[in-house]
Design a protein around this motif. Structure first.
Motif, PDB file in Angstrom:
ATOM      1  N   ASP A   1       0.815  -1.222   0.000  1.00 38.30           N
ATOM      2  CA  ASP A   1       0.000   0.000   0.000  1.00 38.30           C
ATOM      3  C   ASP A   1       0.850   1.274   0.000  1.00 38.30           C
ATOM      4  O   ASP A   1       0.481   2.269  -0.625  1.00 38.30           O
ATOM      5  N   ASN A   2       1.981   1.245   0.709  1.00 39.65           N
ATOM      6  CA  ASN A   2       2.808   2.461   0.769  1.00 39.65           C
ATOM      7  C   ASN A   2       3.246   2.931  -0.613  1.00 39.65           C
ATOM      8  O   ASN A   2       3.494   4.113  -0.836  1.00 39.65           O
ATOM      9  N   GLN A   3       3.336   1.992  -1.550  1.00 37.49           N
ATOM     10  CA  GLN A   3       3.764   2.390  -2.882  1.00 37.49           C
ATOM     11  C   GLN A   3       2.703   3.238  -3.602  1.00 37.49           C
ATOM     12  O   GLN A   3       2.989   3.882  -4.600  1.00 37.49           O
ATOM     13  N   ALA A   4       1.469   3.250  -3.040  1.00 37.68           N
ATOM     14  CA  ALA A   4       0.418   4.077  -3.655  1.00 37.68           C
ATOM     15  C   ALA A   4       0.684   5.570  -3.485  1.00 37.68           C
ATOM     16  O   ALA A   4       0.202   6.384  -4.277  1.00 37.68           O
ATOM     17  N   THR A   5       1.428   5.922  -2.435  1.00 36.47           N
ATOM     18  CA  THR A   5       1.768   7.341  -2.248  1.00 36.47           C
ATOM     19  C   THR A   5       3.249   7.607  -2.478  1.00 36.47           C
ATOM     20  O   THR A   5       3.619   8.677  -2.952  1.00 36.47           O
ATOM     21  N   ASP A   6       4.075   6.651  -2.107  1.00 37.81           N
ATOM     22  CA  ASP A   6       5.494   6.952  -1.942  1.00 37.81           C
ATOM     23  C   ASP A   6       6.268   6.861  -3.257  1.00 37.81           C
ATOM     24  O   ASP A   6       5.812   6.246  -4.226  1.00 37.81           O
ATOM     25  N   ASP A   7       7.438   7.475  -3.236  1.00 31.93           N
ATOM     26  CA  ASP A   7       8.337   7.443  -4.387  1.00 31.93           C
ATOM     27  C   ASP A   7       9.434   6.436  -4.063  1.00 31.93           C
ATOM     28  O   ASP A   7      10.161   6.603  -3.082  1.00 31.93           O
ATOM     29  N   TRP A   8       9.507   5.399  -4.845  1.00 33.88           N
ATOM     30  CA  TRP A   8      10.564   4.390  -4.660  1.00 33.88           C
ATOM     31  C   TRP A   8      11.604   4.627  -5.743  1.00 33.88           C
ATOM     32  O   TRP A   8      11.344   4.393  -6.925  1.00 33.88           O
ATOM     33  N   ALA A   9      12.757   5.096  -5.297  1.00 37.24           N
ATOM     34  CA  ALA A   9      13.791   5.502  -6.248  1.00 37.24           C
ATOM     35  C   ALA A   9      14.843   4.410  -6.337  1.00 37.24           C
ATOM     36  O   ALA A   9      15.538   4.128  -5.363  1.00 37.24           O
ATOM     37  N   PHE A  10      14.948   3.795  -7.490  1.00 36.89           N
ATOM     38  CA  PHE A  10      15.938   2.742  -7.729  1.00 36.89           C
ATOM     39  C   PHE A  10      17.083   3.295  -8.571  1.00 36.89           C
ATOM     40  O   PHE A  10      16.903   4.212  -9.380  1.00 36.89           O
ATOM     41  N   TYR A  11      18.231   2.683  -8.369  1.00 36.96           N
ATOM     42  CA  TYR A  11      19.406   3.038  -9.159  1.00 36.96           C
ATOM     43  C   TYR A  11      19.884   1.796  -9.880  1.00 36.96           C
ATOM     44  O   TYR A  11      20.164   0.768  -9.250  1.00 36.96           O
ATOM     45  N   ILE A  12      19.951   1.884 -11.191  1.00 40.25           N
ATOM     46  CA  ILE A  12      20.533   0.809 -11.996  1.00 40.25           C
ATOM     47  C   ILE A  12      21.928   1.261 -12.407  1.00 40.25           C
ATOM     48  O   ILE A  12      22.076   2.209 -13.184  1.00 40.25           O
ATOM     49  N   PHE A  13      22.918   0.613 -11.839  1.00 38.69           N
ATOM     50  CA  PHE A  13      24.301   0.953 -12.115  1.00 38.69           C
ATOM     51  C   PHE A  13      24.561   0.848 -13.622  1.00 38.69           C
ATOM     52  O   PHE A  13      24.062  -0.097 -14.239  1.00 38.69           O
ATOM     53  N   PRO A  14      25.335   1.732 -14.241  1.00 33.72           N
ATOM     54  CA  PRO A  14      26.018   2.848 -13.601  1.00 33.72           C
ATOM     55  C   PRO A  14      25.314   4.181 -13.711  1.00 33.72           C
ATOM     56  O   PRO A  14      25.716   5.121 -13.024  1.00 33.72           O
ATOM     57  N   ASN A  15      24.279   4.338 -14.543  1.00 33.99           N
ATOM     58  CA  ASN A  15      23.890   5.711 -14.882  1.00 33.99           C
ATOM     59  C   ASN A  15      22.400   5.953 -15.044  1.00 33.99           C
ATOM     60  O   ASN A  15      22.021   6.881 -15.756  1.00 33.99           O
ATOM     61  N   VAL A  16      21.566   5.137 -14.407  1.00 28.66           N
ATOM     62  CA  VAL A  16      20.118   5.343 -14.565  1.00 28.66           C
ATOM     63  C   VAL A  16      19.437   5.335 -13.201  1.00 28.66           C
ATOM     64  O   VAL A  16      19.710   4.464 -12.368  1.00 28.66           O
ATOM     65  N   THR A  17      18.563   6.304 -12.978  1.00 26.00           N
ATOM     66  CA  THR A  17      17.698   6.295 -11.796  1.00 26.00           C
ATOM     67  C   THR A  17      16.254   6.191 -12.246  1.00 26.00           C
ATOM     68  O   THR A  17      15.874   6.712 -13.292  1.00 26.00           O
ATOM     69  N   LEU A  18      15.467   5.490 -11.437  1.00 23.54           N
ATOM     70  CA  LEU A  18      14.044   5.302 -11.717  1.00 23.54           C
ATOM     71  C   LEU A  18      13.262   5.724 -10.480  1.00 23.54           C
ATOM     72  O   LEU A  18      13.508   5.191  -9.397  1.00 23.54           O
ATOM     73  N   ASN A  19      12.363   6.676 -10.616  1.00 22.15           N
ATOM     74  CA  ASN A  19      11.466   7.048  -9.522  1.00 22.15           C
ATOM     75  C   ASN A  19      10.124   6.396  -9.802  1.00 22.15           C
ATOM     76  O   ASN A  19       9.394   6.817 -10.695  1.00 22.15           O
TER      77      ASN A  19
END
Ligand code: FES
Ligand code: FE2
Length: 474
Positions: free
Chosen positions: A339-357
């Motif tokens: 449920d927390n993912q319904a509001t929250d921003d989960w920021a992942f980092y894919i090495f070496p140069n990409v971020t995903l919010n």
């Protein structure tokens, strides 16, 4: 070149550093903060064990020294998997896109067999760039210099005036030089190292966690490319922490907890941070008013703010309850999400140069590529990629303009904008002003190196991984 500081006053001078209601704070770096203390071990929001990357002060040369930029090219970029583009951009045989990385350019195409193939974008006659546009569709790749031509599968189709070559010169009917490619999550990845590990191995630290979002079903709804005067890591670093939000993006503190966040480190330099939205920052004095930001989040989620009678501290839960119920009812809630993912921003980092919010609806992707001619410049790509919907609820900071077609029926053109031009959204525009200023300070003789807090542990972690590539350990 003098730095354009127009707008710096808008960014600075907004600093909110006080934290008066938490005088006796302590932080245990092994334990960290947890977004949900009760998360089961199988949950997507479980806390990962701490990885200790030490306490060293980091030399700043990595952000400007051309020799280190060259070492990164030789030992990192030419040996690591990177995201080249989206599978959905080459649905039919003959569709292609090009991808630039450092001094190289690649052609990614769909062959007549339906496979995806990737080639160095270079003519095998005298080295001309073979394809000049970013996207297109063709039956053959034809060089504009002397019209040599290749098939989609990379085999040679034609040499102009073949009879004027002595046989030995062209005896091998030179094919295009291929480069290893593979797909995951609707992305095409390439790797210049013919002996590279399989993509699935490389992505294994994050692949399971990202599987429930079904990235492969998503469509591009925004595609912007720009260039900023900063090393690619200067910018990447800034997007890997929330420590600067109180100062540079204080306008979001009314509905964003910039402090109690879950930072999780994983293998291969990858990591994530889980950030609460719909919560007042603990830095703000007023924890009780359902402020404008919270009202905006309620409205974004389809709740009438004037009808919300609960406390400010209940807004996040109210949005989650409403949004999860609604998305379950219309069949868009994804199995396995919490449920927390319904509001929250989960920021992942894919090495070496990409971020995903990441949000249930989709994600903001940022990609940071080095300028091959200038270690103090980088190419910055911003894409918003969503599950196709007619009426999207898109988190406001993603910067998707009103009226954007999110149905997947049209693919937006890639917009090339200059730094300072509108198009990034207000949060990223503030970063565009600040990050080049950081770049200048990094080179100062008076700067003794970078000191990372545990709020910046993801930076320490990614730099440790880069160092393993540069040292030859990887
Ligand atoms: S360089 Fe391409 S055909 Fe001559
Ligand atoms: Fe920022």
């Amino acid at each position: 070149m003098p730095l354009n500081l127009v707008g710096i006053d808008d960014v600075l001078g907004k600093t909110i550093m006080k934290f008066e209601n938490f005088d006796d704070r302590t932080y245990d770096h092994i334990e960290g903060w947890h977004i949900n203390d009760d998360a089961p071990a199988s949950s997507l929001e479980r806390k990962f064990p701490y990885i200790d990357n030490g306490t060293d002060i980091h030399d700043a040369a990595r952000y400007y020294d051309p020799k280190i930029a060259q070492l990164e090219w030789d030992r990192l970029w030419t040996r690591v998997w990177t995201i080249a583009g989206r599978v959905s951009d080459i649905p039919e045989a003959g569709d292609y896109f090009t991808y630039a990385l450092g001094p190289e350019s690649f052609i990614i195409t769909r062959t007549n067999d339906g496979d995806i193939a990737a080639y160095y974008n270079v003519c095998q006659h005298r080295g001309n760039r073979l394809v000049l546009d970013e996207f297109g569709s063709t039956e053959h790749f034809t060089c504009v210099f002397h019209s040599w031509q290749w098939n989609l599968d990379g085999t040679l189709n034609q040499i102009t005036d073949r009879e004027t070559f002595r046989a030995e010169t062209i005896a091998d009917n030179p094919p295009l030089a291929s480069v290893t490619c593979d797909t995951w999550g609707g992305f095409v990845f390439i790797n210049m190292d013919p002996d590279c590990e399989p993509l699935a191995n490389f992505l294994s630290p994050v692949a399971d966690q990202l599987a429930p979002y079904r990235f492969e079903d998503m469509v591009v709804v925004k595609d912007v490319q720009t260039w900023w005067p900063a090393n690619w890591k200067t910018a990447l670093d800034a997007f890997m922490e929330s420590y600067h939000v109180h100062s540079i993006h204080s306008e979001i503190l009314g509905f964003y907890d910039d402090y109690y966040q879950q930072w999780d480190l994983m293998g291969n330099g990858m990591s994530r941070m889980l950030m609460e939205f719909g919560t007042v920052s603990p830095r703000l004095d007023d924890q009780d008013t359902v402020n404008e930001g919270l009202q905006g989040m309620l409205a974004d989620a389809g709740l009438d703010p004037s009808k919300y009678k609960g406390p400010a501290s209940g807004v996040r839960r109210a949005i989650q309850d409403h949004k999860v119920a609604q998305m379950k009812a219309d069949g868009t809630w994804l199995d396995g999400l919490v449920d927390n993912q319904a509001t929250d921003d989960w920021a992942f980092y894919i090495f070496p140069n990409v971020t995903l919010n990441i949000h249930p609806e989709g994600f903001l992707m940022q990609r940071f590529r080095p300028d091959p001619k200038d270690p103090e410049g980088f190419i910055y790509d911003i894409e918003v990629i969503l599950h196709p919907v007619e009426d999207a609820i898109i988190p406001m900071y993603m910067g998707v303009e009103e009226g954007t077609d999110c149905s997947g029926k049209t693919r937006p053109e890639r917009r090339h904008i200059k730094r300072g031009e509108p198009g990034l959204g207000s949060v990223l525009e503030a970063d565009s002003i600040l990050i080049p200023v950081v770049q200048q300070g990094l080179k100062s003789k008076g700067f003794g190196g970078l000191r990372f807090s545990e709020q910046e542990q993801r930076l320490r972690h990614l730099h440790a991984e880069i160092d393993r590539y540069l040292s030859g350990e990887k």
